[in-house]
Design a protein around this motif. Structure first.
Motif, PDB file in Angstrom:
ATOM      1  N   CYS A 289       4.031   2.392  -1.625  1.00 29.82           N
ATOM      2  CA  CYS A 289       2.748   2.901  -2.153  1.00 29.82           C
ATOM      3  C   CYS A 289       2.602   4.395  -1.865  1.00 29.82           C
ATOM      4  O   CYS A 289       2.169   5.162  -2.720  1.00 29.82           O
TER       5      CYS A 289
ATOM      6  N   ASP B 148      -9.218  -1.349  -3.270  1.00 24.35           N
ATOM      7  CA  ASP B 148      -8.671  -2.407  -4.113  1.00 24.35           C
ATOM      8  C   ASP B 148      -9.748  -2.867  -5.090  1.00 24.35           C
ATOM      9  O   ASP B 148     -10.935  -2.852  -4.755  1.00 24.35           O
TER      10      ASP B 148
ATOM     11  N   SER C  70       5.051  -2.556  -0.649  1.00 28.94           N
ATOM     12  CA  SER C  70       5.050  -2.175   0.767  1.00 28.94           C
ATOM     13  C   SER C  70       4.245  -0.884   0.907  1.00 28.94           C
ATOM     14  O   SER C  70       4.074  -0.136  -0.061  1.00 28.94           O
ATOM     15  N   LYS C  71       3.772  -0.632   2.130  1.00 25.95           N
ATOM     16  CA  LYS C  71       2.960   0.559   2.342  1.00 25.95           C
ATOM     17  C   LYS C  71       3.785   1.821   2.046  1.00 25.95           C
ATOM     18  O   LYS C  71       3.315   2.750   1.385  1.00 25.95           O
TER      19      LYS C  71
ATOM     20  N   GLN D  34      -4.339  -5.251   2.834  1.00 26.98           N
ATOM     21  CA  GLN D  34      -3.045  -5.774   3.283  1.00 26.98           C
ATOM     22  C   GLN D  34      -1.963  -5.250   2.358  1.00 26.98           C
ATOM     23  O   GLN D  34      -2.191  -5.124   1.162  1.00 26.98           O
ATOM     24  N   TYR D  35      -0.821  -4.950   2.928  1.00 23.99           N
ATOM     25  CA  TYR D  35       0.296  -4.495   2.090  1.00 23.99           C
ATOM     26  C   TYR D  35       1.312  -5.617   1.963  1.00 23.99           C
ATOM     27  O   TYR D  35       1.412  -6.473   2.824  1.00 23.99           O
TER      28      TYR D  35
ATOM     29  N   THR E 269       5.498  -6.578   0.603  1.00 22.02           N
ATOM     30  CA  THR E 269       6.828  -6.126   1.036  1.00 22.02           C
ATOM     31  C   THR E 269       7.657  -5.659  -0.160  1.00 22.02           C
ATOM     32  O   THR E 269       8.792  -5.230   0.005  1.00 22.02           O
TER      33      THR E 269
ATOM     34  N   ARG F 254      -4.563   3.348  -4.456  1.00 19.59           N
ATOM     35  CA  ARG F 254      -4.815   2.252  -3.499  1.00 19.59           C
ATOM     36  C   ARG F 254      -5.590   2.690  -2.273  1.00 19.59           C
ATOM     37  O   ARG F 254      -5.337   2.260  -1.154  1.00 19.59           O
TER      38      ARG F 254
ATOM     39  N   ASP G 293      -7.623   1.458   6.668  1.00 17.39           N
ATOM     40  CA  ASP G 293      -7.690   1.752   5.247  1.00 17.39           C
ATOM     41  C   ASP G 293      -8.887   2.660   4.944  1.00 17.39           C
ATOM     42  O   ASP G 293      -9.891   2.664   5.661  1.00 17.39           O
TER      43      ASP G 293
ATOM     44  N   ARG H 152      -0.984  -4.367  -4.915  1.00 18.59           N
ATOM     45  CA  ARG H 152      -1.283  -4.932  -3.599  1.00 18.59           C
ATOM     46  C   ARG H 152      -0.080  -5.603  -2.944  1.00 18.59           C
ATOM     47  O   ARG H 152      -0.100  -5.871  -1.752  1.00 18.59           O
ATOM     48  N   THR H 153       0.950  -5.878  -3.762  1.00 16.00           N
ATOM     49  CA  THR H 153       2.103  -6.577  -3.179  1.00 16.00           C
ATOM     50  C   THR H 153       3.209  -5.598  -2.784  1.00 16.00           C
ATOM     51  O   THR H 153       4.230  -5.994  -2.235  1.00 16.00           O
TER      52      THR H 153
END
Ligand code: ADP
Length: 612
Positions: A435, A414, A431-432, A349-350, A352, A411, A108, A428-429
């Motif tokens: 994003c 955070d 998925s990568k 953390q990503y 889903t 992002r 990150d 934050r919730t």
């Protein structure tokens, strides 16, 4: 010691994971190399015995042919396996580098930007310059070590009968007593310790001199890069930096560097000579022992040849092992840096979750943020809603937190407290992949890469040429690209492709805009998008701006307040706080507000704004 063992275990596991065949292959090569001299020792002894005994021609021929044949076979095996060994070692090096690059890419942004981590990356690349590749070195060390051990094992098997002979009392006097053997063993043990110490010292000398020379070399390269890089050419000439560079770098490398290399070779030559002298003394002692015992008729002439040959191999086995142990100190830092980088945890953390990317709405809810290690919060309690399709301008003085606000939105960081919602879902919730799809950003310090225009825009995906050209046209740079030798396939800059083109700051900014348009993300973020543009180009971009962001949520940072008026809402930041939010007209009416102050200040100096 435990640390060294731990890193070695990890490193061998990694080598096995990268190239499973490499370790077995290394072992085969090492055992073959270690055992090879003993074929000659064994057969020479047999031939001497035969010559001093029966002298049978057929036995002699068989022995000679067997000796040659086995040597030949081992040579073939070596020739056959060596290219594979070298190829696997090169691949190992590539994979080692790729693992680091992959990690740096995946990590990150917050971690990557962290100064401690940057220092680690720097230390790793410095140590790579010194040892080239710890993993490839480790394979070399494994080969040398196992060769040494195989040599010692073979030698001791051959010499085992001497132990019994050595401890047998054959008469009166020193040479007949077991003390002769005990003294020889002690002498041998002391010699081994000294040889190990000397090898270690030689390695340390080289290591430290490479470190000192490496520093000079780096300085030299750094200065050479400055001189050869046309981007810095203007400053170098105008500020006459070349004299300093020559004095600091070239002379330093030539004088200090030469002294370092000279001293090092002197010191290591001295250490090597001591090793050779000790080896010769040990050899002398062993020959005396074997000669005396042979004269006493305690073993045959065949055994005599075997013993002398095997004893001499002990020295070579010990030197091989000593060299690998000495190298260990050299590669350990590189291994440590490698594992510390690849094992660095991404704090980010990503999730889903996926959202509908058609139209997005953003909400900052009581967001607080402080840069890692910073004392104060850079963003303080920011709450803000950006509706679907809205155009938001973010304004404020330098350092008020505008770019940080964008970094949080995208992002790259955070929030420490609060949350950022996109269509009601916490960022934050997501998925990568989701994003990544959300944002098209042109940062103030945007970067274009030394690749073709097209590769810059499509990031390697199959290009949709008509759309690509349309985006270039919308960013007002299509004509310029068409004039390039190979249109959109022309490389930018000359670092990689000598046919590459130099684009001006304004053209680069337009290309960065075109890249953001091509990505076609639902949220467009433009950080000072027209700073490098001339007034005509800026005017054109603004005229097209509505078309650019049609149906998208757009966030726009600018110092020129007059250019923010076409936005639906203007958010005003001051010292990390969101102090005002509203339309241009409404904000101007707040007489004591920050926006009015900024507007008046700019109107004073910026003629077109005053004319409004
Ligand atoms: P703006 O875009 O409004 O000029 P920024 O968001 O870039 O302001 O910076 C806000 C504050 O945060 C500044 O005081 C700046 O020094 C600080 N800052 C920016 N980036 C970092 C960083 N990576 N680490 C620590 N502080 C930072």
């Amino acid at each position: 010691m435990m640390r060294t063992i731990r890193y070695y275990c990890k490193a061998f596991r990694k080598i096995f994971a990268f190239e499973p065949l490499l370790i077995p292959l290394t072992l085969v090569l090492a055992v073959a190399t270690g055992a090879k001299p003993f074929i000659n020792i064994y057969f020479s002894a047999r031939i001497v015995a035969e010559l001093s005994g029966a002298r049978s021609v057929s036995t002699l021929t068989t022995l000679v042919l067997l000796c040659l044949g086995l040597n030949f076979l081992l040579q073939i095996l070596n020739e056959w396996l060596m290219p594979t060994f070298s190829m696997l070692r090169s691949r190992l090096y590539e994979k080692e580098r790729m693992e680091i690059e992959h990690k740096l890419f995946m990590l990150d942004f917050a971690k990557l930007e962290n100064s401690g981590f940057q220092e680690l990356v720097h230390l790793h690349s410095e140590s790579m310059e010194k040892v080239f590749s710890a993993f490839a070195q480790l394979c070399w060390m494994l080969r040398e070590f196992v060769t040494g051990v195989s040599t010692l094992v073979c030698a001791f098997i051959i010499l085992a009968p001497l132990i019994r002979i050595g401890f047998t009392k054959t008469g009166e006097g020193f040479v007949h007593s077991p003390w002769f053997f005990i003294v020889l063993i002690l002498f041998l043990a002391i010699s081994v310790v000294i040889i190990l110490q000397l090898s270690n010292k030689t390695s340390r000398i080289w290591f430290s001199s490479m470190e000192r020379y490496g520093k000079l070399n780096r300085l030299f390269r750094c200065y050479r890069d400055i001189l050869s890089n046309y981007n810095s050419g203007k400053e170098v000439r105008l500020y006459k930096e070349q004299d300093l560079i020559e004095k600091e770098a070239t002379e330093a490398l030539l004088t200090k560097g030469e002294t370092i290399l000279y001293e090092t070779s002197q010191q290591s030559a001295a250490a090597s000579s001591y090793i050779a002298i000790i080896g010769a003394l040990v050899g002398f002692g062993v020959y005396v022992f074997i000669g005396v015992k042979g004269l006493l008729g305690l073993f045959t002439i065949e055994a005599l040849v075997r013993y002398t040959g095997a004893f001499m191999q002990i020295i070579s086995g010990i030197t091989s092992i000593a060299m690998t142990l000495g190298k260990s100190a050299e590669i350990l830092p590189n291994l440590e840096y490698f594992f510390r980088i690849v094992e660095a945890e991404s704090n980010m953390q990503y999730g889903t979750k996926e959202i509908n990317l058609e139209k997005v709405e953003i909400e900052f809810r009581h967001v607080w943020f402080r840069y890692p290690g910073a004392k104060d919060y850079t963003l303080k309690d920011i709450s803000l809603k950006i509706a679907k399709g809205e155009r938001l301008a973010v304004v404020g003085r330098n350092g008020s937190g505008k770019t940080t606000f964008i970094k949080l939105l995208c992002r790259l960081y955070d929030p420490d407290q609060g949350e950022i919602l996109v269509n009601g879902v916490d960022l934050r919730t997501l998925s990568k992949a989701c994003c990544m799809r959300l944002f098209s950003v042109v940062f103030q310090d945007f970067k274009l890469f030394s690749l073709s225009v097209q590769e810059n825009m499509t990031a390697g995906e199959t290009p949709d040429t008509p759309r690509l050209r349309q985006c270039l046209a919308e960013a007002d740079v299509l004509e310029r690209v068409k004039r390039m030798a190979q249109a959109e396939n022309t490389s930018l800059y000359k670092d990689i492709d000598k046919e590459g083109v130099e684009v001006s700051g304004g053209e680069a900014q337009k290309l960065a805009l075109a890249r953001a348009l091509y990505k076609d993300a639902p949220i467009v973020v433009l950080d000072e998008p027209t700073a490098a543009l001339d007034p005509v180009a800026e005017h054109r971009i603004y005229q097209q701006f509505n078309a650019f962001v049609e149906g998208k949520t757009a966030i726009y940072i600018s110092h020129r307040l007059s250019s923010c008026r076409f936005c639906d809402t203007i958010a005003v930041f001051r010292k990390g706080e969101l102090v005002q939010c509203g339309t241009h007209d409404a904000l101007l009416k707040e007489e004591t507000g920050e926006y009015k102050k900024l507007w008046d200040a700019q109107a004073k100096y910026y003629l077109p704004a005053k004319a409004e």
